[in-house]
Write an enzyme that holds these catalytic residues in place. Structure first.
Site, PDB file in Angstrom:
ATOM      1  N   HIS A  17      43.146  17.121 -30.247  1.00  0.00           N
ATOM      2  CA  HIS A  17      44.666  17.575 -29.174  1.00  0.00           C
ATOM      3  C   HIS A  17      44.667  18.853 -29.604  1.00  0.00           C
ATOM      4  O   HIS A  17      45.255  19.531 -28.605  1.00  0.00           O
ATOM      5  CB  HIS A  17      45.483  16.761 -30.274  1.00  0.00           C
ATOM      6  CG  HIS A  17      45.722  15.542 -29.738  1.00  0.00           C
ATOM      7  ND1 HIS A  17      45.545  14.357 -31.005  1.00  0.00           N
ATOM      8  CD2 HIS A  17      45.594  14.660 -28.696  1.00  0.00           C
ATOM      9  CE1 HIS A  17      45.742  13.514 -29.732  1.00  0.00           C
ATOM     10  NE2 HIS A  17      45.742  13.593 -28.863  1.00  0.00           N
ATOM     11  N   LYS A  41      52.276   1.758 -26.096  1.00  0.00           N
ATOM     12  CA  LYS A  41      50.815   2.055 -27.084  1.00  0.00           C
ATOM     13  C   LYS A  41      52.433   1.094 -28.711  1.00  0.00           C
ATOM     14  O   LYS A  41      53.065   1.932 -28.601  1.00  0.00           O
ATOM     15  CB  LYS A  41      50.498   3.150 -27.820  1.00  0.00           C
ATOM     16  CG  LYS A  41      49.549   3.901 -26.723  1.00  0.00           C
ATOM     17  CD  LYS A  41      48.287   4.943 -26.516  1.00  0.00           C
ATOM     18  CE  LYS A  41      48.018   5.125 -25.283  1.00  0.00           C
ATOM     19  NZ  LYS A  41      48.095   7.127 -25.867  1.00  0.00           N
ATOM     20  N   ARG A  90      38.417  14.175 -22.054  1.00  0.00           N
ATOM     21  CA  ARG A  90      37.167  14.155 -22.808  1.00  0.00           C
ATOM     22  C   ARG A  90      35.987  14.138 -22.374  1.00  0.00           C
ATOM     23  O   ARG A  90      35.290  14.694 -21.780  1.00  0.00           O
ATOM     24  CB  ARG A  90      37.590  12.953 -23.563  1.00  0.00           C
ATOM     25  CG  ARG A  90      38.100  13.299 -24.800  1.00  0.00           C
ATOM     26  CD  ARG A  90      38.720  12.183 -25.980  1.00  0.00           C
ATOM     27  NE  ARG A  90      39.505  11.198 -25.023  1.00  0.00           N
ATOM     28  CZ  ARG A  90      39.743   9.820 -25.012  1.00  0.00           C
ATOM     29  NH1 ARG A  90      39.494   9.922 -26.784  1.00  0.00           N
ATOM     30  NH2 ARG A  90      40.744   9.486 -24.308  1.00  0.00           N
ATOM     31  N   SER A 128      42.126   9.195 -30.714  1.00  0.00           N
ATOM     32  CA  SER A 128      42.811   8.520 -32.298  1.00  0.00           C
ATOM     33  C   SER A 128      42.347   6.672 -31.906  1.00  0.00           C
ATOM     34  O   SER A 128      43.220   6.659 -33.376  1.00  0.00           O
ATOM     35  CB  SER A 128      44.803   8.660 -31.267  1.00  0.00           C
ATOM     36  OG  SER A 128      45.062  10.296 -31.311  1.00  0.00           O
TER      37      SER A 128
END
Length: 168
Positions: A17, A41, A90, A128
């Protein structure tokens, strides 16, 4: 001023990040890290804890601020008078989902651009979720998160373990 937002849950903030953030902040006069209050989430860290971790991570970045938002990202971008939404990629697998979001956002807010930044290859596998999983199993994650975030992860999982031991 040319302002952009960088939205996410940041649960927790990672070096991936921060890699995106450091590069994005050079492209704009102001960059707002937009921490999503509502998400599909279930976060490990509370909203307040995520805000604190991000604020500590960005304390030496004068053109960066951290704010909470609810609702649609593009609506928050408009509230902030942002001209762009920053999204980090990513791997190719991220692109399809992000591309769909960008197209929907463009339809809702044609005046707000989405800018994709590829993470550096050294961070391309960091997520994460993976960091939380590794940390929950007592793995050191200092290569993937700032020191203060690793300490927060250790404290959080220690607290959760002691809470679950008390229930037994």
């Amino acid at each position: 001023m040319r302002i952009a937002i960088y939205p996410g849950t940041f649960d927790p903030v990672t070096k991936g990040h921060l890699d995106i953030l450091v590069r994005a902040k050079e492209l704009f006069d102001g960059l707002i890290i937009a921490v999503a209050a509502d998400s599909n989430k279930t976060p490990l860290f509370t909203l307040g804890e995520r805000m604190e971790l991000l604020t500590e991570s960005t304390k030496d970045m004068p053109n960066v601020s951290v704010r909470v938002f609810e609702g649609l990202t593009v609506e928050f971008a408009r509230q902030c008078r942002a001209i762009a939404i920053i999204r980090g990629l990513r791997a190719l697998s991220d692109f399809e989902y992000e591309f769909q979001l960008a197209l929907m956002n463009k339809k809702i807010a044609p005046d707000v651009e989405t800018i994709f930044l590829m993470t550096q290859s050294e961070y391309s596998f960091i997520s994460s979720s993976a960091i939380k999983w590794a940390s929950s199993l007592h793995a050191g994650v200092s290569d993937f998160v700032p020191v203060h975030v690793e300490k927060a992860l250790i404290a959080k999982y220690s607290s959760l373990r002691s809470d679950s031991n008390m229930e037994d």
